[in-house]
Write an enzyme that holds these catalytic residues in place. Structure first.
Site, short mmCIF file in Angstrom:
data_model
loop_
_atom_site.label_atom_id
_atom_site.label_comp_id
_atom_site.label_asym_id
_atom_site.label_seq_id
_atom_site.Cartn_x
_atom_site.Cartn_y
_atom_site.Cartn_z
NE ARG A 52 0.17 1.45 3.36
CZ ARG A 52 1.11 2.35 3.60
NH1 ARG A 52 2.39 2.00 3.71
NH2 ARG A 52 0.82 3.63 3.75
N GLY A 53 0.23 2.39 -0.17
CA GLY A 53 1.00 3.63 -0.36
C GLY A 53 1.08 3.87 -1.86
CB ALA A 54 0.28 6.86 -3.92
NE ARG A 95 -6.15 0.90 -1.70
CZ ARG A 95 -5.49 1.47 -0.68
NH1 ARG A 95 -4.18 1.25 -0.52
NH2 ARG A 95 -6.13 2.25 0.18
CG ASP A 241 -3.06 8.13 -1.67
OD1 ASP A 241 -2.85 8.59 -0.54
OD2 ASP A 241 -2.87 6.94 -1.99
CG ASN A 251 -2.19 11.71 2.35
OD1 ASN A 251 -1.66 10.80 1.71
ND2 ASN A 251 -1.85 11.95 3.60
CE LYS A 252 -5.11 5.85 4.38
NZ LYS A 252 -6.05 4.87 3.81
#
Ligand code: MRU
Length: 349
Positions: A52-54, A95, A241, A251-252
């Protein structure tokens, strides 16, 4: 002094043609690397947050496309191309928010379309995936070094989610800035938001900072407000992201409230992201698709349920911070300052 090896959540085995991912769902308890040969399993790994993580999602999908090309090789040329495109569609559906995923697949797609010799497709795509990975690693180091210039001496820095080595090919974006600033002796403390619902801060950022002995303290997300108000936060840095042409940042979830707090209390709010996170195809954050995930991530975690059975829950995984609340964007090409539309257009030109 003990040297700590740098985190590499994604590895490619060029001899055995296997993708190897550090299973981030098991961190910090266990460090388990899983091997992948089946692109459908890579797509599931992206969906389930194993990776995970862009930027890391983009790298993993690129290698997933290589696995698809290897698996599709040997079929009639037209079938082979359709087979690879089918895998690309599957990755695109994993995603929706991190644009790096779509950017990486587009790069692979361009080469697929341009390749005159079907037998060469797997090799050409493999070379490109390795390039995407190596470029990300270099970009993160550069983002870190540029961004560190913005961090004041003796800073107490707050970060949200995990934009670290784990979320990229390595080194990280927001954590890259913190790493570089730490090397320059500027970091007094990193406040780590636990980052509900799945605790990427408490599990992943905390793990990264602790293993490198960067001074850090974990806080609940709701502690950030009073901490900022009491003057104990000098600098906020987060990842992204997707960044729209006008500088709006997805973002998150929980990033937007931090930007409002930063504005209210005069704390610099900096976003760290590579060029692959910018989406020139959209005018503003309103057009960014925000992923909604399983409500079960809100009602419980890892088999423990705390909400009553049948309680509805909303789990929007990302929010949008308007460009007007972003003090600066650290990229591998340097620091962007408002007005962002012009700065971003010239960066991407
Ligand atoms: O749901 P996640 O863990 O993929 O969300 C990650 C983030 O929001 C990060 O801040 C972002 O992807 C930047 S990573 C360098």
């Amino acid at each position: 002094m003990k040297t700590v090896t740098e985190i590499r959540p994604i590895k490619w085995d060029p001899r055995r043609k296997r993708l190897i991912l550090l299973d981030q769902t098991l961190l910090p308890g266990e460090e388990v690397f899983r091997e992948y040969q089946d692109p459908a399993e890579v797509a599931a790994a992206i969906r389930d947050l194993v990776v995970r993580g862009a930027p890391a999602i983009g790298c993993a999908a690129a290698f997933g496309v290589v696995l698809a090309a290897l698996g599709c090789a040997g079929e009639q040329p037209l079938h082979s191309e359709a087979c690879i495109r089918g895998a690309m569609a599957e990755f695109r559906a994993t995603r929706p928010t991190a644009v790096n995923l779509f950017w990486a697949i587009r790069r692979m797609e361009g080469l697929l379309a341009a390749c005159p010799d079907p037998d060469k497709i797997p090799m050409i795509l493999e070379t490109e995936a390795i390039k995407i990975y190596e470029e990300d690693l270099a970009a993160c180091r550069s983002i870190g070094d540029h961004g560190a210039g913005l961090v004041p001496e003796g800073a107490r820095v707050l970060t949200h989610c995990n934009a670290g080595g784990l979320a990229t090919a390595g080194y990280g974006t927001a954590l890259g800035v913190i790493r570089s600033a730490h090397r320059q002796g500027k970091i007094r403390m990193v406040w780590v938001d636990e980052t509900r619902p799945v605790f990427q801060g408490a599990r992943l950022t905390a793990w990264e900072l602790l293993r490198e002995a960067i001074p850090a303290t974990l806080i609940t997300d709701s502690t950030a407000g009073s901490l900022i108000a009491s003057g104990k936060v000098d600098f906020i840095v987060v990842g992204a992201d997707r960044i729209a042409s006008n500088g709006d940042v997805a973002n998150k979830i929980g990033t937007y409230p931090l930007s409002v707090l930063a504005d209210r209390h005069g704390v610099p709010f900096v976003v760290a992201a590579p060029l692959s996170t910018f989406d020139p195809g959209i005018a503003s954050g309103e057009e960014i698709p925000l992923e909604t995930r399983d409500p079960g991530e809100v009602t419980g975690f890892k088999g423990v349920t705390w909400a009553p059975e049948g309680m509805p829950a909303l789990n929007v995984a990302f929010d949008v911070t308007p460009a007007s609340l972003v003090s600066a964007i650290a990229t591998e090409k340097g620091i962007l300052k408002p007005p962002y539309p012009a700065a971003i257009a010239s960066l991407l030109r």
